[in-house]
Write a protein that holds these residues in place. Structure first.
Motif, PDB file in Angstrom:
ATOM      1  N   THR B 166       0.825  -1.202   0.000  1.00  0.00           N
ATOM      2  CA  THR B 166       0.000   0.000   0.000  1.00  0.00           C
ATOM      3  C   THR B 166       0.861   1.255   0.000  1.00  0.00           C
ATOM      4  O   THR B 166       0.631   2.205  -0.753  1.00  0.00           O
ATOM      5  CB  THR B 166      -0.891   0.011   1.247  1.00  0.00           C
ATOM      6  N   THR B 414      -7.048   3.995  -3.397  1.00  0.00           N
ATOM      7  CA  THR B 414      -7.607   3.134  -2.359  1.00  0.00           C
ATOM      8  C   THR B 414      -8.588   2.146  -2.957  1.00  0.00           C
ATOM      9  O   THR B 414      -8.647   0.985  -2.535  1.00  0.00           O
ATOM     10  CB  THR B 414      -8.341   3.973  -1.302  1.00  0.00           C
ATOM     11  N   ASN B 418      -7.796  -1.633  -2.125  1.00  0.00           N
ATOM     12  CA  ASN B 418      -8.671  -2.394  -1.243  1.00  0.00           C
ATOM     13  C   ASN B 418      -9.000  -3.766  -1.777  1.00  0.00           C
ATOM     14  O   ASN B 418      -9.392  -4.653  -1.023  1.00  0.00           O
ATOM     15  CB  ASN B 418      -9.978  -1.615  -0.986  1.00  0.00           C
ATOM     16  N   ARG B 421      -6.237  -5.869  -0.110  1.00  0.00           N
ATOM     17  CA  ARG B 421      -5.936  -5.800   1.307  1.00  0.00           C
ATOM     18  C   ARG B 421      -6.898  -6.666   2.103  1.00  0.00           C
ATOM     19  O   ARG B 421      -8.057  -6.809   1.747  1.00  0.00           O
ATOM     20  CB  ARG B 421      -6.064  -4.352   1.790  1.00  0.00           C
ATOM     21  N   LYS B 424      -9.441  -3.531   5.049  1.00  0.00           N
ATOM     22  CA  LYS B 424      -9.706  -2.499   4.045  1.00  0.00           C
ATOM     23  C   LYS B 424      -9.576  -1.119   4.655  1.00  0.00           C
ATOM     24  O   LYS B 424      -9.748  -0.924   5.860  1.00  0.00           O
ATOM     25  CB  LYS B 424     -11.134  -2.668   3.497  1.00  0.00           C
TER      26      LYS B 424
END
Lengths: 216, 787
Positions: B166, B414, B418, B421, B424
């Protein structure tokens, strides 16, 4: 996506998918792996697990393998151990490691957390009495340190004692000098690890790709 | 921050007095600096009235052969000025925290910029030219490295690695997006929105893109300064902060790329492609240089056991060399510094002494704090210094575009991130990440570096950069705290790490690796495990001296924890009860399994004594536990008369004493108990304070360490140790008389020896801890900038 073509017993899969929350592809991949491990038999035994080379270097190998054969993890309210497991039990045990889905209410999150912590608790509580005693906890720490070269039993004992003391302090708080703290119950365990965010930590990414051909 | 414990009446006055003193000093120092840095060499006597430095009052020596008192300012001018600036910065920092409530509302960075503005204003007001203090060389080589090293050395590795994907995406893709968006749109606005004769329309696309790349980088100094005060949760902190650190590579590449291009004036596809390649070279090269120096530092620290005093110097020097070496090749110096600090830390910490560790920590904090203060003050001064070229269109468009670009970038990225991930990022998180994208002094310095010939619009750029910086630091910096409260963003959890969590972290690591192996899936747990094993097997052996190379992490953590507890215990004045995280009355006694449930130890002794012994034990234990609180008043004459022969009453008494001692020792040893490591292990070496010329000698049975007192009944307390001897002797006699086996007498001897040894070693360790104030409570190595 080779898993999709030959998926024998699709209705069986949908059953499992509902029960465990995996998708069809993921169950297909797991089935392939199951067959690989069991050499195409119907059930898995402990020896099959022992054949996995990578697992040999893991300090808590025995406990992990035992967890697969522990009836308490099959979500059927059973107890005790079995000698061999079928595919369904395999998938149920694996489902403890599913990542939490994107949109979860607080309640669902709490439920997932309880499930995962229950799994951990069962791993520690080897004699099935619902309490992690000092001896069992000592065993856990010893196993953790078992592969680090120097097995310092005394230190492991002290670490376990200190940890136990901490649990007792957090859960019970005030104890008379002649009271005896039996052991960590599940409720205490929950309280101990409530800050741990276990629902996101105890997960594996179950990719939809079929990686079984890449590794043993 | 230390709070003054002065009585209420006096504290107000003292504070006022201090503030007045600070202001007077400020005035004086500003004048001195202003005059001293002026180019005129007017006779010093003309300014003698307003100089503190010239308070000699001896200028009447005209024509005398030998000047008794002379003035020579030129010699000390430069160091004097520097010291004055640093002193000013530190006094300002002090001053802010004395004014009540000020530091809660306004973040320190804002206050410091205001001070800088004031100082610049005063200097200008006296008619002198403002010195160009924010020189790029000074900034990049002196002011920036301490801050980055501090961040890199104390970087929390675990959350950083977990979120590395990220962070990288935000840093690389996000910065690129920002740069091109801002640069491109700015160019469009300049061309379209203004008349063709205005200065704006002459700004080329490349210049705009260069400007975009300068202004788009999130600044680590500003982020640190603001985020430190708002205490948000670890995840958000590491995301924004990590992004600000890693985007340096992108900034460096883009800056050099566009500067190169604008110089030449043409772009080819090949050059563009080379640009992409150079990005990888810059980033990975920087990291490589850092890792190299980090390993060198770790290796050097292995041999410093005899020269502990210069250990911190190695850490600082190697890191600085890494930074400079990376700068030689135009690689990313910031990434080199971070890599160096992060790589060397685990090994260096295992090798150096406790004191060196504290020294490193405090020096880094001190330098980075002073640097940060100076940077903000200089920003203020440089703003006043100018030169400025205010262009309404350009500036406002820049500010708006920066904000818009940031928001779009964060939201868009994002959305993509997401998908990959597990945890989130929520909308709240996204808002904080977008809002926390502060710009700072790095942007200004980069702008300052621009060559005036290639960039005639340099002043416009500088003005715009300063405006953006002011906007982000003031507006966003001041409002982020109330916004965090308003949005109820998760804050940092204050409690410290417990041993249970450490055990379970390790347990989970192994568990997940095992499950991945069973799944047949080589996920990142598998690779992390492989890396750990490689580290343990080869790297640690090379880089860590002696015994510590084999110490597993759990044990190292436990050592650290017990050290902290010991320090805590001694600082809190001692006492029998151990301080624990949760005040409770639970002690070791409560968790030891009941003796009755333990199977009786198998021993080959005559039946008679075994039974007797068990019964004695049972009675003793029940008595002891009930009368634990009343032990002090115990007197042999009040002992319950036992049904056995009188000859055993002595045995009785002594066994009871022995049990008491054992119990006390057991309690005491809960946390100070890891059985004394072999005498020459590094733990003990460190305890011997090789670095300290005054070696602490072990004072036997010192009364200064209260907890080691075993407080028995008064008539017998001084004889506690002798009792055991007596017991031993008594038992030996009894042996011969009654034919008891060796087992009972050997127990007190065993109990005696470890107790003495432990006592001695505990005292030793405590002395070592006492000599050092130790790390402050909120600064844990695991999260140094996340207190």
């Amino acid at each position: 996506m080779g898993a999709l073509q030959s998926s024998p017993g699709r209705p069986e899969y949908s059953d499992l998918a509902e029960k465990t929350g995996f998708s069809f592809e993921q169950i297909g991949v797991l089935h392939k792996r199951f067959k690989q491990l069991s050499h195409n038999e119907e059930t898995l035994r402990r020896d099959n697990f022992n054949e996995i080379n990578d697992l040999a270097l893991n300090p808590i190998r025995t406990q992990i393998i035992e967890a697969f054969f522990d009836r308490r993890n099959f979500h059927q309210n059973g107890e005790g151990k079995v000698q061999e497991i079928g595919f369904e039990e395999f998938v149920v045990v694996m489902s403890h490691f599913r990542p939490p889905s994107a949109h979860m209410t607080e309640e669902q999150r709490g439920k997932t957390r309880r499930e995962k912590l229950r799994f951990l608790f069962n791993m520690h509580d080897t004699d099935n009495d619902g309490i992690i005693t000092l001896e069992e906890y000592r065993h856990v720490v010893e196993e953790l340190l078992s592969r680090s070269g120097t097995l310092e039993k005394e230190t492991a004992k002290c670490i376990a004692d200190a940890a136990m003391l901490e649990v007792a302090s957090i859960s019970v708080g005030h104890m008379e000098p002649d009271e005896f703290y039996e052991g960590i119950t599940f409720e205490h365990f929950l309280k101990l690890l409530e800050r741990f965010e276990i629902e996101s930590k105890m997960t594996i990414r179950f990719l939809n790709m079929d990686t079984t051909t890449l590794c043993k | 921050m230390p709070s003054r414990t002065v009585s209420h009446g006096a504290s107000g006055r003292l504070r006022g007095l201090f503030l007045v003193m600070v202001l007077v000093f400020l005035e004086g120092s500003v004048f001195t600096v202003a005059v001293a840095s002026s180019d005129q060499h007017s006779p010093i006597t003309a300014h003698s009235g307003s100089h503190k430095a010239t308070d000699h009052g001896s200028h009447n020596n005209t024509g005398k052969a030998f000047p008794v008192l002379d003035l020579n300012y030129e010699n000390v001018r430069v160091p004097f000025e520097i010291s004055l600036w640093v002193l000013l910065a530190s006094l300002m920092k002090l001053g802010f925290h004395l004014v009540p409530h000020l530091s809660n509302i306004v973040p320190e960075s804002c206050l410091l910029i205001v001070v800088g503005l004031l100082v610049g204003g005063i200097i200008r007001g006296t008619g002198e030219t403002v010195p160009p203090v924010l020189d790029s060389k000074l900034f990049f080589y002196i002011l920036l490295p301490p801050i980055i090293l501090d961040a890199g050395y104390f970087l929390p590795i675990r959350p950083f690695m977990e979120n590395l994907g990220t962070i990288l995406i935000f840093a690389v893709v996000g910065t690129l997006w920002n740069a091109f968006f801002v640069g491109g749109l700015l160019y469009g606005v300049c061309q379209i929105g203004t008349e063709s004769s205005s200065i704006l329309s002459r700004i080329g696309l490349l210049q705009c893109l260069l400007f975009g790349s300068i202004i788009s980088a999130v600044d680590p100094v500003a982020v640190l300064a603001v985020f430190e005060e708002i205490h948000i949760n670890e995840l958000l902190h590491i995301l924004v902060f990590g992004e600000s650190l890693l985007n340096d590579a992108v900034t460096v590449v883009l800056y050099h790329l566009f500067e190169e291009f604008s110089g030449i004036g043409s772009v080819t596809l090949l050059k563009g492609f080379l640009g992409v390649i150079s990005f990888f070279v810059v980033a990975l090269g920087g990291v490589l240089v850092g890792v190299l120096y980090g390993i060198l530092a770790a290796f050097t620290s292995r041999f410093t056991s005899h020269t502990r005093v210069i250990e911190p110097l190695f850490v600082f020097l190697y890191s600085y060399m890494a930074y400079l070496s990376a700068e030689i090749f135009h690689l990313s110096g910031i990434m080199a510094l971070i890599a160096c600090g992060a790589v060397m830390r685990p090994y260096v910490e295992a090798n150096i002494s406790h004191k060196s560790h504290t020294t490193i920590k405090y020096f880094l904090k001190m330098w980075s704090s002073v640097s940060e203060t100076l940077i903000f003050i200089f920003l203020g001064v440089a703003t006043v210094a100018g030169p400025h070229d205010w262009n309404w269109t350009f500036v406002t468009v820049t500010v708006i575009l920066c904000l818009v670009a940031r928001v779009i970038g964060v939201v868009g990225l994002t959305f993509i991130i997401n998908k990959f991930r597990i945890v989130k990022l929520t909308t709240k998180d996204q808002f904080i990440i977008a809002y926390g994208g502060l710009r700072g002094a790095i942007a200004f310095s980069l702008g300052f570096l621009l060559n005036k010939e290639h960039f005639p619009e340099r002043e416009i750029f500088l003005t715009a950069i300063i405006t953006v910086i002011f906007f982000t630091v003031f507006v966003q910096g001041m409002t982020i705290k109330p916004l965090v409260e308003l949005l109820a963003v998760k804050k940092k959890q204050e409690a410290k790490r417990s041993i249970n969590e450490e055990i379970h972290t390790q347990f989970l690591d192994h568990l997940l690796t095992g499950i991945e192996d069973i799944c047949g899936h080589y996920g990142h747990h598998h690779w992390k495990d492989k890396l750990n094993r490689f580290n343990k097997k080869y790297v640690k052996k090379c880089l860590i001296a002696g015994e510590r190379s084999k110490e597993p992490q759990l044990i190292a953590f436990y050592h650290k924890m017990e050290m902290k507890q010991a320090i805590q215990l001694v600082e809190s004045g001692g006492g029998i009860k151990m301080p624990s995280a949760v005040p409770s009355t639970v002690s070791m006694q409560n968790i030891q399994p009941r003796p009755s449930t333990k199977p009786a130890p198998e021993r080959a002794i005559p039946q008679l004594s075994k039974n007797k012994e068990e019964e004695i034990r049972k009675i003793l234990r029940t008595n002891l536990q009930r009368t634990r609180q009343r032990l002090r008043s115990y007197n042999r004459h009040t002992l319950v008369a036992d049904p056995y022969e009188d000859g055993l009453s002595d045995l009785f008494l002594k066994k009871q004493k022995m049990f008491q001692i054992e119990k006390k020792l057991k309690e005491m040893n809960t946390y100070l108990t890891v059985p004394a490591p072999p005498p020459d292990s590094p733990t003990m070496c460190r305890a011997r304070l090789a670095s300290d010329p005054q070696a602490y000698s072990i004072k036997p049975a010192s009364n200064k360490v209260p907890m080691i007192q075993v407080d028995l009944a008064s008539p017998q307390s001084p004889d506690s140790v002798n009792l055991l001897d007596e017991f031993g002797q008594a038992n030996q006699q009894e042996e011969e008389e009654q034919g008891l086996m060796m087992k009972p007498p050997s127990r007190p001897r065993e109990a005696k020896k470890p107790s003495e040894e432990d006592e001695a070693k505990d005292q030793q360790r405590l002395m070592r801890c006492l000599s050092d104030p130790g790390p402050s409570a909120d600064e844990d190595e695991d999260g140094a900038f996340l207190p």
